[in-house]
Design an enzyme around this catalytic site. Structure first.
Site, PDB file in Angstrom:
ATOM      1  N   ARG A   1       0.791  -1.351  -0.039  1.00  0.00           N
ATOM      2  CA  ARG A   1      -0.035  -0.170   0.028  1.00  0.00           C
ATOM      3  C   ARG A   1       0.847   1.240   0.135  1.00  0.00           C
ATOM      4  O   ARG A   1       0.619   2.200   0.604  1.00  0.00           O
ATOM      5  CB  ARG A   1      -0.991  -0.002   1.107  1.00  0.00           C
ATOM      6  CG  ARG A   1      -1.896  -1.039   1.128  1.00  0.00           C
ATOM      7  CD  ARG A   1      -2.723  -1.184   0.062  1.00  0.00           C
ATOM      8  NE  ARG A   1      -3.457  -2.413   0.088  1.00  0.00           N
ATOM      9  CZ  ARG A   1      -3.200  -3.737  -0.539  1.00  0.00           C
ATOM     10  NH1 ARG A   1      -2.036  -3.578  -1.265  1.00  0.00           N
ATOM     11  NH2 ARG A   1      -3.730  -4.773  -0.473  1.00  0.00           N
TER      12      ARG A   1
ATOM     13  N   SER B   1     -10.522  -2.344   3.441  1.00  0.00           N
ATOM     14  CA  SER B   1     -10.117  -2.422   4.665  1.00  0.00           C
ATOM     15  C   SER B   1      -9.422  -1.040   5.401  1.00  0.00           C
ATOM     16  O   SER B   1      -8.745  -0.427   4.933  1.00  0.00           O
ATOM     17  CB  SER B   1      -8.590  -3.233   4.603  1.00  0.00           C
ATOM     18  OG  SER B   1      -8.879  -4.658   3.713  1.00  0.00           O
TER      19      SER B   1
ATOM     20  N   GLU C   1      -5.335   1.916   7.031  1.00  0.00           N
ATOM     21  CA  GLU C   1      -4.925   1.998   5.539  1.00  0.00           C
ATOM     22  C   GLU C   1      -5.569   3.133   4.805  1.00  0.00           C
ATOM     23  O   GLU C   1      -5.053   3.793   3.754  1.00  0.00           O
ATOM     24  CB  GLU C   1      -5.461   0.710   4.940  1.00  0.00           C
ATOM     25  CG  GLU C   1      -5.175   0.446   3.389  1.00  0.00           C
ATOM     26  CD  GLU C   1      -5.399  -0.890   2.605  1.00  0.00           C
ATOM     27  OE1 GLU C   1      -5.041  -1.778   3.499  1.00  0.00           O
ATOM     28  OE2 GLU C   1      -6.016  -1.004   1.636  1.00  0.00           O
TER      29      GLU C   1
HETATM   30  C1  FAD Z   1     -15.277  -2.374  -1.127  1.00  0.00           C
HETATM   31  C2  FAD Z   1     -14.058  -2.087  -1.146  1.00  0.00           C
HETATM   32  C3  FAD Z   1     -12.900  -3.063  -1.466  1.00  0.00           C
HETATM   33  C4  FAD Z   1     -11.776  -2.720  -1.754  1.00  0.00           C
HETATM   34  N1  FAD Z   1     -10.670  -3.693  -1.731  1.00  0.00           N
HETATM   35  C5  FAD Z   1      -9.626  -3.370  -2.047  1.00  0.00           C
HETATM   36  C6  FAD Z   1      -8.540  -4.300  -2.351  1.00  0.00           C
HETATM   37  O1  FAD Z   1      -8.785  -5.657  -2.371  1.00  0.00           O
HETATM   38  N2  FAD Z   1      -7.170  -3.880  -2.400  1.00  0.00           N
HETATM   39  C7  FAD Z   1      -6.751  -2.767  -2.223  1.00  0.00           C
HETATM   40  O2  FAD Z   1      -5.691  -2.570  -2.242  1.00  0.00           O
HETATM   41  N3  FAD Z   1      -7.746  -1.665  -2.093  1.00  0.00           N
HETATM   42  C8  FAD Z   1      -9.049  -2.041  -1.893  1.00  0.00           C
HETATM   43  N4  FAD Z   1     -10.104  -1.166  -1.474  1.00  0.00           N
HETATM   44  C9  FAD Z   1      -9.571   0.407  -1.431  1.00  0.00           C
HETATM   45  C10 FAD Z   1      -9.604   1.233  -2.764  1.00  0.00           C
HETATM   46  O3  FAD Z   1     -10.327   0.926  -3.651  1.00  0.00           O
HETATM   47  C11 FAD Z   1      -8.205   1.352  -3.268  1.00  0.00           C
HETATM   48  O4  FAD Z   1      -7.070   1.826  -2.223  1.00  0.00           O
HETATM   49  C12 FAD Z   1      -7.981   2.244  -4.591  1.00  0.00           C
HETATM   50  O5  FAD Z   1      -7.057   2.199  -5.315  1.00  0.00           O
HETATM   51  C13 FAD Z   1      -8.217   3.748  -4.354  1.00  0.00           C
HETATM   52  O6  FAD Z   1      -8.427   4.539  -5.313  1.00  0.00           O
HETATM   53  P1  FAD Z   1      -9.379   5.643  -5.649  1.00  0.00           P
HETATM   54  O7  FAD Z   1      -9.328   5.948  -7.031  1.00  0.00           O
HETATM   55  O8  FAD Z   1     -10.585   5.461  -5.092  1.00  0.00           O
HETATM   56  O9  FAD Z   1      -8.454   6.739  -4.658  1.00  0.00           O
HETATM   57  P2  FAD Z   1      -8.950   7.732  -3.599  1.00  0.00           P
HETATM   58  O10 FAD Z   1      -9.704   6.941  -2.540  1.00  0.00           O
HETATM   59  O11 FAD Z   1      -9.820   8.625  -4.397  1.00  0.00           O
HETATM   60  O12 FAD Z   1      -7.538   8.259  -3.233  1.00  0.00           O
HETATM   61  C14 FAD Z   1      -6.574   7.558  -2.422  1.00  0.00           C
HETATM   62  C15 FAD Z   1      -5.586   8.405  -2.406  1.00  0.00           C
HETATM   63  O13 FAD Z   1      -4.761   8.342  -4.046  1.00  0.00           O
HETATM   64  C16 FAD Z   1      -4.662   9.762  -4.173  1.00  0.00           C
HETATM   65  N5  FAD Z   1      -4.727   9.732  -5.592  1.00  0.00           N
HETATM   66  C17 FAD Z   1      -5.660   9.276  -6.427  1.00  0.00           C
HETATM   67  N6  FAD Z   1      -5.781   9.582  -7.573  1.00  0.00           N
HETATM   68  C18 FAD Z   1      -4.583  10.138  -7.930  1.00  0.00           C
HETATM   69  C19 FAD Z   1      -4.008  10.323  -8.987  1.00  0.00           C
HETATM   70  N7  FAD Z   1      -4.386  10.500 -10.294  1.00  0.00           N
HETATM   71  N8  FAD Z   1      -2.791  11.209  -8.826  1.00  0.00           N
HETATM   72  C20 FAD Z   1      -2.365  11.290  -7.511  1.00  0.00           C
HETATM   73  N9  FAD Z   1      -2.669  11.044  -6.563  1.00  0.00           N
HETATM   74  C21 FAD Z   1      -4.090  10.108  -6.500  1.00  0.00           C
HETATM   75  C22 FAD Z   1      -5.631  10.607  -3.283  1.00  0.00           C
HETATM   76  O14 FAD Z   1      -4.975  11.875  -3.347  1.00  0.00           O
HETATM   77  C23 FAD Z   1      -5.476   9.769  -2.163  1.00  0.00           C
HETATM   78  O15 FAD Z   1      -4.505  10.321  -1.177  1.00  0.00           O
HETATM   79  C24 FAD Z   1     -11.346  -1.198  -1.433  1.00  0.00           C
HETATM   80  C25 FAD Z   1     -12.346  -0.248  -1.244  1.00  0.00           C
HETATM   81  C26 FAD Z   1     -13.637  -0.694  -1.141  1.00  0.00           C
HETATM   82  C27 FAD Z   1     -14.686   0.297  -1.088  1.00  0.00           C
END
Ligand code: FAD
Length: 301
Positions: free
Chosen positions: A175, A225, A295
């Protein structure tokens, strides 16, 4: 801020929102208002936006799909840039996929499968954007972004300049990616996959999806998580062993289905979630002497 709003009014009509509730943009359905939420339509508009924000010295937050964040109840000061509604191109060329940061990770995984490419099956149920997945080095089951990212294009916030960085220089870990310590926006990702057997790829994706549906509380708003996996343990097991399954603070609850998830059972505030997280950390430490590290990223006031 007034000067910036005037610039937006002139240059980005219909693509910015004042006092926008962040609960509408997070999978947790929690979060107070952002002073300004802006959705650039393409990379050039993003560049102009970053130049303006840096000139006006406004605080800036980048949002992908909001699936790994908890936004505090007083919201976010300054500007939030949401990428998900634009930057959605995905192209496949041989074993390579080049995609914009705003595209959903699931869409990229499906695109790979449709070209009989293996390596992204793990990503099918992760509800983030591709940019967010690289930023977090998202992973599940047998895979993580680290294994497929060849390079990323980033745009620096201070001057809007772009640079390509090789995957091997991104210090990917659990992560973690080097991007977390850089003031930049990921705009494009180049991934290298491997040719695979269509049936095997399909089967793996179906198995991973089944496993999520069976084990995770997908019927309630959550952010995945809540805590990182401590070395040698599973956060969910430690929380369950400490007797905290179903533990509730206000509208926030340790999921009855999977103790590693915190769910919003109705109008949870960020304060509810933060209090619950602290209680869980304290009780788990008391019970098993393991410190749980969040996380989910907490942002805002
Ligand atoms: C039901 C569920 C299941 C999940 N399962 C998993 C799993 O199995 N494995 C896992 O790793 N995660 C999981 N996640 C967590 C999440 O989906 C991941 O961490 C995902 O990668 C976050 O992406 P996001 O676009 O939603 O980021 P956001 O939540 O919008 O942002 C997360 C961080 O990334 C930064 N960010 C986002 N996009 C950019 C960009 N283009 N440039 C620079 N910074 C950026 C943001 O500033 C922030 O700090 C889960 C979440 C849910 C709700």
């Amino acid at each position: 801020m007034d000067k910036f709003c005037a610039w937006l009014h002139e240059n980005m009509p219909g693509r910015y929102y004042l006092q926008e509730p962040m609960k509408n943009h997070t999978s947790f359905h929690i979060g107070g208002p952002a002073d300004l939420l802006v959705m650039p339509k393409d990379v050039e508009e993003l560049r102009q936006l970053l130049l303006c924000i840096s000139l006006e010295k406004l605080p800036l937050t980048i949002l992908g799909n909001g699936s790994n964040i908890l936004v505090k109840d007083n919201g976010v000061r300054g500007v939030v840039i949401k990428l998900g509604n634009a930057l959605r191109k995905v192209e496949c060329n041989g074993n390579f996929i080049v995609a914009d940061a705003g595209v959903s990770l699931a869409a990229v995984a499906n695109k790979a499968a449709s070209f009989n490419l293996t390596g992204l099956e793990f990503a099918v149920g992760i509800p983030g954007s591709l940019g967010g997945a690289v930023f977090m080095n998202a992973g599940a089951y047998d895979g993580e972004m680290k294994n497929v990212v060849k390079s990323v294009t980033v745009m620096y916030i201070k001057d809007g300049s772009s640079k390509v960085i090789k995957g091997k220089n991104l210090d990917f870990g659990y992560r973690h990616s080097a991007i977390q310590a850089m003031d930049c926006v990921i705009t494009e990702i180049n991934m290298k996959l491997v040719s695979g057997k269509p049936e095997a790829i399909k089967q793996k994706m179906a198995d991973f999806t089944d496993s999520r549906v069976t084990k995770q509380p997908l019927d309630l708003p959550n952010a995945g998580s809540m805590f990182k996996r401590p070395h040698g343990y599973y956060a969910g097991t430690l929380i369950e062993e400490a007797g905290l399954k179903g533990y509730t603070v206000g509208g926030a609850q340790v999921s009855e289905k999977h103790a590693g998830f915190v769910v919003n059972i109705g109008n949870a505030t960020a304060s509810d979630v933060l209090q619950l997280m602290k209680d869980v950390q304290d009780r788990v430490y008391e019970y098993s002497r393991v410190h749980l590290e969040p996380e989910v990223r907490v942002i805002g006031d």
